[in-house]
Design a protein around this motif. Structure first.
Motif: not given
Length: 344
Positions: A32, A65, A88, A90-91, A94, A99, A101, A105
């Protein structure tokens, strides 16, 4: 420095589900990177989380994102460096000043792409690519119908389909949105405030469409099937109009057509990483040349205005992506200084 400001989902279904709060800055794990977030864009899933329709995100901070600057690297990350400007996928998380990540991704941003523009790219580009190219199997010369073509995903899907050699018809509401769709490259635009778009489609494209990208779901299910070309593909990317419909299987079989759907959030980490690899090789070069460019709504917001940003997302005249900024643009030297705070 160990705390940051984030919009925390503290009261789903309440009148103000999000609250700005001080929370710990995440530490990037193996594979990450930690981003100082310059801007993030809004997506429908986050509003559904705030409404209690979808489960709260991990850590209670929404956000799918963003764009920002790398300020710390987790173990095993060798392809990125502190100071890199990136967007990015993101899940979650953000809606914050920082954050963590997955590095696979992350999308490198050209120097002339502002962070507020980059923030509007990952989710829309990934959705458009996955559903047009991977699910829809788009080929040069095919005919594509994009519903909601003035929205965040739709506007980018129009540009991507055109860039890949398709002819594109878009649907939108009102003269401002239909004019935008023409500017984006639609060969034809149908205003569904003025006409039955499916009647108009049958007149203008009697041979039907090879791919339909639909964001409405149940209400338009069978009407979409009725305007598919033989062997056509209907790809459902949203259920804004409802999720429960009755499928006319006889009509589907008569057309030799197929219906599919997808959600980026349901994909595995490996699948999302694969999509981002393809975005880096196939979409970002077109962003650099401005062949593809995210459409941003005319109203911009700061993190302190997150409630107003959510209201704007649901406005009838909203166009493209709603973007929220968190900090000023971050220099490489600033990123280096911040990096010192996260060295463990």
């Amino acid at each position: 420095m160990s705390a940051m400001v984030a919009a925390v989902l503290c009261d789903p279904t309440g009148p103000q589900p999000l609250r700005l709060d001080s929370v710990p800055i995440p530490v990037p794990g193996p594979g990450e990177v930690l981003l100082a977030v310059g801007a993030f864009a809004l997506n429908n899933a986050e509003l559904l989380q705030c409404a209690g329709t979808l489960p709260a995100p991990p850590g209670a901070v929404p956000g799918l994102e963003c764009a920002g600057v790398v300020v710390a690297l987790g173990a095993g990350v060798h392809t990125l460096h502190t100071g890199d400007r990136v967007a990015a996928l993101t899940r979650a998380g953000s809606y914050a000043e920082y954050v963590a990540v997955r590095a696979d991704t992350v999308l490198p941003l050209p120097d002339d792409v502002e962070l507020c523009v980059g923030a509007a790219l990952p989710e829309a580009a990934a959705t458009a690519w996955w559903n047009l190219v991977c699910r829809g199997r788009l080929r040069t010369g095919e005919r594509v119908l994009v519903h909601g073509a003035a929205g965040g995903v739709g506007s980018l899907a129009v540009q991507l389909a055109r860039a890949l050699g398709a002819s594109v018809t878009g649907t939108a509401r009102g003269p401002v949105k239909t004019a935008l769709c023409r500017d984006l490259g639609c060969d034809s635009v149908l205003d569904y405030a003025e006409q039955d778009v499916f009647d108009a489609v049958r007149r203008r494209q009697p041979g039907g469409f090879d791919i339909i990208l639909d964001n409405q779901g149940a209400p338009t299910l069978n009407a979409n099937i009725g305007v598919l070309a033989p062997g056509g593909r209907l790809v459902v990317i949203g259920v804004a109009g409802g999720s429960e419909g009755v499928l006319d299987l006889a009509a589907l079989m008569a057309a030799g057509a197929e219906v599919s759907s997808s959600s980026l959030s349901r994909l595995t980490d490996a699948a999302r990483a694969a999509i981002c690899r393809e975005l880096r090789s196939e979409v970002l070069p077109r962003v650099r040349t401005r062949e593809i460019w995210p459409v941003l709504d005319e109203q911009a917001f700061t993190l302190a205005d997150i409630d107003a940003a959510h209201k704007r997302f649901g406005a009838a005249d909203r166009i493209g992506k709603v973007v929220v900024t968190t900090t000023a643009d971050i220099s490489k030297s600033d990123a280096h200084q911040r990096n010192q705070l996260f060295v463990r």
